[in-house]
Design a protein around this motif. Structure first.
Motif, PDB file in Angstrom:
ATOM      1  N   ASP A 142       0.842  -1.211   0.000  1.00  0.00           N
ATOM      2  CA  ASP A 142       0.000   0.000   0.000  1.00  0.00           C
ATOM      3  C   ASP A 142       0.868   1.248   0.000  1.00  0.00           C
ATOM      4  O   ASP A 142       0.637   2.185  -0.766  1.00  0.00           O
ATOM      5  CB  ASP A 142      -0.911   0.024   1.241  1.00  0.00           C
ATOM      6  N   TYR A 143       1.881   1.257   0.870  1.00  0.00           N
ATOM      7  CA  TYR A 143       2.758   2.423   0.955  1.00  0.00           C
ATOM      8  C   TYR A 143       3.489   2.653  -0.374  1.00  0.00           C
ATOM      9  O   TYR A 143       3.525   3.767  -0.891  1.00  0.00           O
ATOM     10  CB  TYR A 143       3.776   2.271   2.086  1.00  0.00           C
ATOM     11  N   LEU A 144       4.074   1.586  -0.923  1.00  0.00           N
ATOM     12  CA  LEU A 144       4.834   1.716  -2.172  1.00  0.00           C
ATOM     13  C   LEU A 144       3.952   2.192  -3.319  1.00  0.00           C
ATOM     14  O   LEU A 144       4.361   3.034  -4.111  1.00  0.00           O
ATOM     15  CB  LEU A 144       5.488   0.376  -2.534  1.00  0.00           C
ATOM     16  N   VAL A 149       2.701   5.604  -7.714  1.00  0.00           N
ATOM     17  CA  VAL A 149       1.813   5.815  -8.871  1.00  0.00           C
ATOM     18  C   VAL A 149       0.665   6.761  -8.530  1.00  0.00           C
ATOM     19  O   VAL A 149       0.206   6.823  -7.400  1.00  0.00           O
ATOM     20  CB  VAL A 149       1.228   4.473  -9.396  1.00  0.00           C
ATOM     21  N   GLU A 150       0.227   7.495  -9.563  1.00  0.00           N
ATOM     22  CA  GLU A 150      -0.906   8.403  -9.375  1.00  0.00           C
ATOM     23  C   GLU A 150      -2.221   7.646  -9.512  1.00  0.00           C
ATOM     24  O   GLU A 150      -3.176   7.900  -8.803  1.00  0.00           O
ATOM     25  CB  GLU A 150      -0.841   9.538 -10.400  1.00  0.00           C
ATOM     26  N   ILE A 151      -2.266   6.702 -10.461  1.00  0.00           N
ATOM     27  CA  ILE A 151      -3.486   5.927 -10.678  1.00  0.00           C
ATOM     28  C   ILE A 151      -3.487   4.769  -9.695  1.00  0.00           C
ATOM     29  O   ILE A 151      -2.570   3.953  -9.680  1.00  0.00           O
ATOM     30  CB  ILE A 151      -3.549   5.407 -12.136  1.00  0.00           C
ATOM     31  N   LYS A 152      -4.518   4.709  -8.880  1.00  0.00           N
ATOM     32  CA  LYS A 152      -4.547   3.721  -7.796  1.00  0.00           C
ATOM     33  C   LYS A 152      -5.467   2.534  -8.082  1.00  0.00           C
ATOM     34  O   LYS A 152      -5.925   1.874  -7.172  1.00  0.00           O
ATOM     35  CB  LYS A 152      -5.009   4.402  -6.487  1.00  0.00           C
ATOM     36  N   SER A 156      -2.590  -2.096 -10.785  1.00  0.00           N
ATOM     37  CA  SER A 156      -1.944  -1.146 -11.712  1.00  0.00           C
ATOM     38  C   SER A 156      -0.488  -0.883 -11.343  1.00  0.00           C
ATOM     39  O   SER A 156       0.254  -0.296 -12.109  1.00  0.00           O
ATOM     40  CB  SER A 156      -2.711   0.180 -11.716  1.00  0.00           C
ATOM     41  N   PHE A 157      -0.081  -1.339 -10.155  1.00  0.00           N
ATOM     42  CA  PHE A 157       1.279  -1.076  -9.672  1.00  0.00           C
ATOM     43  C   PHE A 157       2.131  -2.331  -9.806  1.00  0.00           C
ATOM     44  O   PHE A 157       1.826  -3.367  -9.226  1.00  0.00           O
ATOM     45  CB  PHE A 157       1.224  -0.618  -8.211  1.00  0.00           C
ATOM     46  N   LYS A 158       3.197  -2.224 -10.591  1.00  0.00           N
ATOM     47  CA  LYS A 158       4.134  -3.339 -10.766  1.00  0.00           C
ATOM     48  C   LYS A 158       5.231  -3.213  -9.726  1.00  0.00           C
ATOM     49  O   LYS A 158       5.971  -2.229  -9.702  1.00  0.00           O
ATOM     50  CB  LYS A 158       4.719  -3.317 -12.178  1.00  0.00           C
ATOM     51  N   VAL A 159       5.339  -4.200  -8.869  1.00  0.00           N
ATOM     52  CA  VAL A 159       6.327  -4.185  -7.782  1.00  0.00           C
ATOM     53  C   VAL A 159       7.674  -4.629  -8.352  1.00  0.00           C
ATOM     54  O   VAL A 159       7.814  -5.755  -8.829  1.00  0.00           O
ATOM     55  CB  VAL A 159       5.889  -5.114  -6.631  1.00  0.00           C
ATOM     56  N   GLU A 160       8.648  -3.747  -8.292  1.00  0.00           N
ATOM     57  CA  GLU A 160       9.968  -4.028  -8.872  1.00  0.00           C
ATOM     58  C   GLU A 160      10.931  -4.664  -7.873  1.00  0.00           C
ATOM     59  O   GLU A 160      12.087  -4.877  -8.183  1.00  0.00           O
ATOM     60  CB  GLU A 160      10.582  -2.736  -9.430  1.00  0.00           C
TER      61      GLU A 160
END
Length: 199
Positions: A142-144, A149-152, A156-160
């Motif tokens: 959640d924090y990362l 990212v702006e779009i939540k 949609s968030f790729k964890v690197e």
């Protein structure tokens, strides 16, 4: 970015490069430079007496490293290690303090930067005191996501980060992280695509 690159160059900042795995500074050494990341990633970590790594943070381009320690005469309580080939801007401590005094508006930027890092520290300290692996991992993700990212929208968030890095940040072992990721996937809390976590 905390300080504009052009301004840092005007005050004599130099570009320095570090290979993956090289230390920028080590725990126990004294802070003599301000560092700002241009390219790459830097891991702040600590090893306990058994040699287990605890990762405090992973910093990306535009972020500064250990700037709060420049106001103290204490040793670094952490290591800073390049996670990949990394290029930094480095400015001598005394010149950095002179730069701040000549550009007082930067104190506001610096205060915000330090506050964000303190917020992250408190959040992770509270999060990692919880026994549930799902709550720990979800709190970090959640924090990362909110920080990156702006779009939540979901997934949609790729964890690197690697599973090892997630383990180091949450205080869990790698096997627990792997099991937790699979469990969260089965509960539709995240998705896996080519080994990467989509959150």
């Amino acid at each position: 970015m905390l300080i504009d690159e052009k301004l840092l160059y005007e005050y004599g900042a130099e570009r320095v490069s570090f290979k993956n795995g090289e230390y920028i500074f080590k725990e126990g050494s004294y802070p003599f430079f301000y560092f700002q990341i241009l390219v790459g990633k830097v891991k702040l970590n600590h090893f306990n007496e058994e040699g287990k790594e605890s990762i405090q943070n992973i910093l990306s381009p535009g972020k500064s490293i250990g700037e709060c320690f420049l106001f103290l005469d204490n040793q670094y309580p952490t290591n800073a290690e390049a996670l990949e080939d990394t290029v930094l801007l480095r400015l001598n401590k005394s010149v950095f303090l002179e730069l701040l005094n000549s550009n007082p508006y930067l104190y506001k930027n610096l205060s915000r930067c330090i506050s964000e890092k303190l917020y992250y520290k408190f959040l992770m300290m509270q999060n990692n005191s919880i026994n549930s692996p799902i709550v720990r991992l979800k709190g970090l993700l959640d924090y990362l996501k909110n920080d990156t990212v702006e779009i939540k929208t979901p997934f949609s968030f790729k964890v690197e980060l690697t599973r090892q890095q997630l383990a180091g940040l949450t205080g869990m072992c790698v096997e627990t992280v792997i099991r937790t990721v699979k469990l969260m996937e089965s509960q539709d809390m995240l998705r896996l695509h080519k080994g990467k976590i989509l959150y």
